[in-house]
Design an enzyme around this catalytic site. Structure first.
Site, PDB file in Angstrom:
ATOM      1  N   LYS A  53      -7.972  33.127 -40.963  1.00  0.00           N
ATOM      2  CA  LYS A  53      -6.524  33.267 -40.790  1.00  0.00           C
ATOM      3  C   LYS A  53      -6.137  33.068 -39.327  1.00  0.00           C
ATOM      4  O   LYS A  53      -5.167  32.382 -39.012  1.00  0.00           O
ATOM      5  CB  LYS A  53      -6.064  34.653 -41.279  1.00  0.00           C
ATOM      6  CG  LYS A  53      -6.037  34.761 -42.795  1.00  0.00           C
ATOM      7  CD  LYS A  53      -5.831  36.175 -43.306  1.00  0.00           C
ATOM      8  CE  LYS A  53      -5.962  36.195 -44.835  1.00  0.00           C
ATOM      9  NZ  LYS A  53      -5.915  37.535 -45.421  1.00  0.00           N
ATOM     10  N   GLN A  97      -5.617  43.471 -43.317  1.00  0.00           N
ATOM     11  CA  GLN A  97      -6.509  42.945 -44.337  1.00  0.00           C
ATOM     12  C   GLN A  97      -6.918  44.033 -45.325  1.00  0.00           C
ATOM     13  O   GLN A  97      -7.283  45.143 -44.932  1.00  0.00           O
ATOM     14  CB  GLN A  97      -7.751  42.328 -43.658  1.00  0.00           C
ATOM     15  CG  GLN A  97      -8.715  41.643 -44.601  1.00  0.00           C
ATOM     16  CD  GLN A  97      -8.154  40.387 -45.256  1.00  0.00           C
ATOM     17  OE1 GLN A  97      -7.239  39.739 -44.735  1.00  0.00           O
ATOM     18  NE2 GLN A  97      -8.692  40.029 -46.396  1.00  0.00           N
ATOM     19  N   ASP A 120       2.881  39.381 -45.667  1.00  0.00           N
ATOM     20  CA  ASP A 120       2.045  39.510 -46.859  1.00  0.00           C
ATOM     21  C   ASP A 120       2.890  39.769 -48.114  1.00  0.00           C
ATOM     22  O   ASP A 120       2.388  39.683 -49.226  1.00  0.00           O
ATOM     23  CB  ASP A 120       1.139  40.745 -46.674  1.00  0.00           C
ATOM     24  CG  ASP A 120      -0.329  40.400 -46.686  1.00  0.00           C
ATOM     25  OD1 ASP A 120      -0.665  39.264 -47.032  1.00  0.00           O
ATOM     26  OD2 ASP A 120      -1.133  41.282 -46.359  1.00  0.00           O
TER      27      ASP A 120
HETATM   28  N1  GUN Z   1      -7.313  40.657 -49.089  1.00  0.00           N
HETATM   29  C1  GUN Z   1      -7.476  39.623 -49.949  1.00  0.00           C
HETATM   30  N2  GUN Z   1      -6.346  38.884 -50.005  1.00  0.00           N
HETATM   31  C2  GUN Z   1      -5.458  39.458 -49.160  1.00  0.00           C
HETATM   32  C3  GUN Z   1      -4.104  39.155 -48.803  1.00  0.00           C
HETATM   33  O1  GUN Z   1      -3.487  38.195 -49.250  1.00  0.00           O
HETATM   34  N3  GUN Z   1      -3.542  40.003 -47.890  1.00  0.00           N
HETATM   35  C4  GUN Z   1      -4.199  41.087 -47.395  1.00  0.00           C
HETATM   36  N4  GUN Z   1      -3.554  41.855 -46.531  1.00  0.00           N
HETATM   37  N5  GUN Z   1      -5.437  41.392 -47.724  1.00  0.00           N
HETATM   38  C5  GUN Z   1      -6.066  40.585 -48.605  1.00  0.00           C
END
Ligand code: GUN
Length: 285
Positions: A53, A97, A120
């Site tokens: 990311k 995350q 998110d």
């Molecule tokens: N863990 C797996 N996918 C995601 C996501 O799209 N956002 C977040 N914050 N954690 C994740």
């Protein structure tokens, strides 16, 4: 024999658009979008996702701020960091995350993020905005799945969409986005009695349950479009989705591969949301 939807290619197109948008915003307002990514603990998969990311940010000109905290971080310290990021004018998007380490399982961290920075789409306000058809951030994975359907010119109106899985992060928002486009939506989950029969009704099937190769090709309506959100590592280390890919391709019109389908789109939509957040911030000043 169906076609494969190339999520990597679609995501590259979206990223090129974002890169253009980022440079236009900088030229017009002198503002560089910023995304803060917070990782708590050392889960190896999460470490890879977070690195990807932050790198994806750099590739399109977004500033990526990574915050890595130890697994034994206290809830109040994580909340304090989120509050600091809420106030930071260089940060337009915040992502914590998930999953958080077991000790923080009870902490609903999304509720502490400023909804205007919740790229998110997990804050209750943004979920409510989605459910009620208001503008707001859309959860990145289902948002990316919608872009993939758009990329093949699939018209959802009047179609039957079957969502397998009901997580807050994918299944639930996915169904809402399909409904927003006038599909008739069925949610299936672990208590659904005859999953195969439900899946067979779907012109579109979205699988997001985290069970390797659960959905079989023989379950599908001939000509269906299959979006596979699963990323599962089998005992032999092979990565597979929630759909049995080879048999699905025999029966369906389109199938997304794993890897290379929905995954790259999730990151692209995160960047998209961050650019939108920065644009809104620049307009509010
Ligand atoms: N863990 C797996 N996918 C995601 C996501 O799209 N956002 C977040 N914050 N954690 C994740």
């Amino acid at each position: 024999m169906g076609s494969i939807i190339d999520g990597k290619a679609v995501s590259e197109k979206v990223r090129a658009e974002i890169k253009q948008g980022v440079s236009e915003l900088f030229a017009a307002k002198g503002l560089r979008p910023g995304l803060a990514v917070v990782l708590v603990g050392e889960d190896p998969a999460s470490q890879i996702y977070v690195r990807n990311k932050t790198k994806a940010c750099e590739d399109v000109g977004i500033a990526g701020f990574q915050h890595s905290l130890p697994a034994d971080t206290k809830a109040e310290d994580l909340i304090a960091l989120v509050r600091k990021l809420n106030e930071d004018p260089q940060v337009h998007g915040i992502l914590v995350q998930l999953p958080l380490p077991p000790a923080l399982k009870g902490l609903d961290i999304a509720t502490y993020i400023d909804p205007r920075k919740d790229v998110d789409g997990l804050h209750p306000l943004n979920i409510g905005n989605l459910v009620t058809g208001r503008e707001g951030f859309r959860s990145c994975t289902p948002f990316g799945a919608m872009k993939l359907l758009e990329s093949i010119g699939f018209e959802l109106q009047g179609k039957h969409a079957v969502v397998v899985g009901r997580s807050n992060i994918v299944g639930k928002p996915m169904g809402m986005m399909l409904l927003e486009k006038n599909a008739t939506v069925t949610y299936c989950h672990s208590r659904t009695p005859d999953l195969a029969a439900e899946v067979r009704r779907g012109d579109v099937v979205v699988a997001a349950v985290g069970v390797p190769e659960l959905v079989k090709g023989s379950w599908l309506k001939p000509g269906a479009v299959v979006i596979d959100v699963g990323i599962n590592r089998k005992a032999d280390k092979k990565i597979v989705g929630d759909v049995e890919f080879a048999s699905a391709l025999q029966q369906a019109a389109y199938v997304t591969p794993v890897p290379g389908g929905v995954g790259p789109m999730t990151i692209a939509m995160l960047l998209w949301n961050t650019l939108s957040a920065a644009r809104r911030f620049s307009e509010s000043r």
